[in-house]
Design an enzyme around this catalytic site. Sequence first.
Site, PDB file in Angstrom:
ATOM      1  N   ASP A  98      -2.536   6.273  -3.552  1.00  0.00           N
ATOM      2  CA  ASP A  98      -1.375   5.543  -3.058  1.00  0.00           C
ATOM      3  C   ASP A  98      -0.950   4.499  -4.098  1.00  0.00           C
ATOM      4  OD1 ASP A  98      -3.629   3.945  -2.673  1.00  0.00           O
ATOM      5  OD2 ASP A  98      -2.758   2.913  -0.954  1.00  0.00           O
ATOM      6  N   ASP A 115      -5.879   1.935  -3.645  1.00  0.00           N
ATOM      7  CA  ASP A 115      -7.067   1.675  -2.842  1.00  0.00           C
ATOM      8  C   ASP A 115      -7.385   2.848  -1.902  1.00  0.00           C
ATOM      9  OD1 ASP A 115      -5.096   1.346  -0.902  1.00  0.00           O
ATOM     10  OD2 ASP A 115      -5.842  -0.583  -0.169  1.00  0.00           O
ATOM     11  N   SER A 142       0.830  -1.204   0.000  1.00  0.00           N
ATOM     12  CA  SER A 142       0.000   0.000   0.000  1.00  0.00           C
ATOM     13  C   SER A 142       0.868   1.259   0.000  1.00  0.00           C
ATOM     14  CB  SER A 142      -0.971  -0.030   1.188  1.00  0.00           C
ATOM     15  OG  SER A 142      -1.919   1.000   1.111  1.00  0.00           O
ATOM     16  N   HIS A 143       0.644   2.154   0.958  1.00  0.00           N
ATOM     17  CA  HIS A 143       1.348   3.440   0.977  1.00  0.00           C
ATOM     18  C   HIS A 143       2.665   3.375   1.750  1.00  0.00           C
ATOM     19  CE1 HIS A 143      -0.850   3.188   4.720  1.00  0.00           C
ATOM     20  NE2 HIS A 143      -0.140   4.161   5.223  1.00  0.00           N
ATOM     21  N   GLU A 182     -11.764   5.798   7.839  1.00  0.00           N
ATOM     22  CA  GLU A 182     -11.153   7.101   8.101  1.00  0.00           C
ATOM     23  C   GLU A 182      -9.792   7.271   7.437  1.00  0.00           C
ATOM     24  OE1 GLU A 182      -8.660   4.588  10.265  1.00  0.00           O
ATOM     25  OE2 GLU A 182     -10.839   4.516  10.016  1.00  0.00           O
ATOM     26  N   SER A 183      -9.183   6.167   7.018  1.00  0.00           N
ATOM     27  CA  SER A 183      -7.860   6.218   6.403  1.00  0.00           C
ATOM     28  C   SER A 183      -7.910   6.419   4.896  1.00  0.00           C
ATOM     29  CB  SER A 183      -7.084   4.937   6.733  1.00  0.00           C
ATOM     30  OG  SER A 183      -7.806   3.787   6.335  1.00  0.00           O
ATOM     31  N   ASP A 186      -1.083   1.247  -4.583  1.00  0.00           N
ATOM     32  CA  ASP A 186      -1.977   0.203  -5.101  1.00  0.00           C
ATOM     33  C   ASP A 186      -3.379   0.727  -5.384  1.00  0.00           C
ATOM     34  OD1 ASP A 186      -2.747   0.325  -2.331  1.00  0.00           O
ATOM     35  OD2 ASP A 186      -3.590  -1.685  -2.498  1.00  0.00           O
TER      36      ASP A 186
END
Length: 554
Positions: A308, A312, A150-151, A396-397, A310
């Site tokens: 980010d 998502d 991810s990030h 929330e992310s 990927d």
Amino acid sequence: MSIHERAGQIAQQKDLVNIPKLMSHYFSITPDVSIDAQRVCFGTSGHRGSSLKTSFNQQHILAITQAVVDYRASANILGPLYLGIDTHALSQAAFISAIEVLVANNVQVVVHKADGFTPTPVVSHSIINANRSSKLNGDELADGLIVTPSHNPPQDGGIKYNPPHGGPAEGEITQWIENRANQYLKDQLIGVNRIEFTQALTSPLIDQQDLITPYVEDLASVIDMEAIANANVRLGVDPLGGSGIHYWAKIAAYYGLDITLVNDSIDPSFSFMPLDKDGKIRMDCSSPFAMAGLLKQQEQFDLCVGNDPDYDRHGIVCPGFGLMNPNHFLAVAIDYLVTHRPDWSEALIIGKTLVSSAMIDKVCQQHGKTMSEVPVGFKWFVEGLGNATLAFGGEESAGAAFLRRDGSTWCTDKDGFILALLAAEILAVTGKSPSERYNELVGLHGESFYQRVDSPVEASKKAKFAGILKTSVNINTLGTEQLAGEKIVTVLTKAPGNGAEIGGIKVVTENAWFAARPSGTEALFKIYGESFISQEHLEQVIAEAQAIIDGLLS
């Protein structure tokens, strides 16, 4: 946490990871499963680690992939497996390792042609569409693996499994895979089938497809692309060097949109990135520091978006307002969707994680919508999105997904593309930016003050907290009936939306709340808080929350 002195500034040579060393360690270092930090560990988003820490090495991926193959067999999943990949350096190495095992086990593997990148939402969308067809034609069901951290920083790697429902695997599945993979590591990979990559590439089991075009051409079923085109929205896009970088030109050409890629760099060291708040390179599209490059160009466009690696997650930048708080955009997105999707059923539910803003609660109440509050983790939205009873699921992310315009399933994983394009649709249809729309919500419901604080915690205290959660936690357990001057209304250890354990506690008053939970993968204790009174009141909420947790753990 104090802000690093160079946060928001472009990375310097000293900040960059040594890519040759990173890759050498992936292939040459053997993990020791007797050391917890070197074992396979599936958190909320799969297994993550770094070859430099002996937590993401070739043996890990060989073992995990064989464990996924074994799980598929036990669950009678016999269809193709979609294999996604992002732009991290370790992703390419892990991608090769995964293919070597999958082909050796006679699994048909679908990859994007010409070694292209494939984002998480595209894998989910592909699985959903393939299995919709399979159910009609009697074919075997498909599933997927995505190689991505991810990030996370450039030195990290990650891999996650999406079963036939298309979304993140449930905890019991990931636990099964984790246990099996660790047993393979303990047995020095005995039982892991593998063939050479060059041999695998010549196998008919490798199905190279164009995964971009079907996804792009289907976007009009979930977003009003015509409205965006007709309004001539000028959209600035920063892919942050991620896996969706080649999608935007095709989206622009197919729908006639004005899209400018402000950064077309792909570099495994991510040397073009501004440093995040802690001085690390992190492709976090919800961070104003990581998004500093796009923020500098915001006045050149009607709207700017970032994602980010990927894809998502989403970051929304509105000229004159800057980067939106993820909670704010979730509230705006829900407010817009429930009033601009006439074919959606009135009975559809809105999903949110329990650490997301209570502004979402207020928006749902405003529109008479049922809201389901679930624990942290997108996996809790998968079933509802899959059977189209949940209109929207968001956390929330900065991760969310929602149904197609006709009320059917689009995907069951987070999709940064559609949230970015939804922001453009909102501007095109209403004539107001998402930030302007959020200010209208503030006028109706009051201003939200929100914060998350991470604190180091010892393993022994995490274990003690887990023990406390097994008992009946209530106001008496907390040792107080008030939080920041307000009476405590409820104390939660289970999510009200589905009754699932939240792995922590949430304490709620009339105008504020806090939630506290230990990280599943790091030695951190996370405290979230929100107040609808003032920033000073929020600080009091956080301070008292920390005191309560300290008291429980002492």
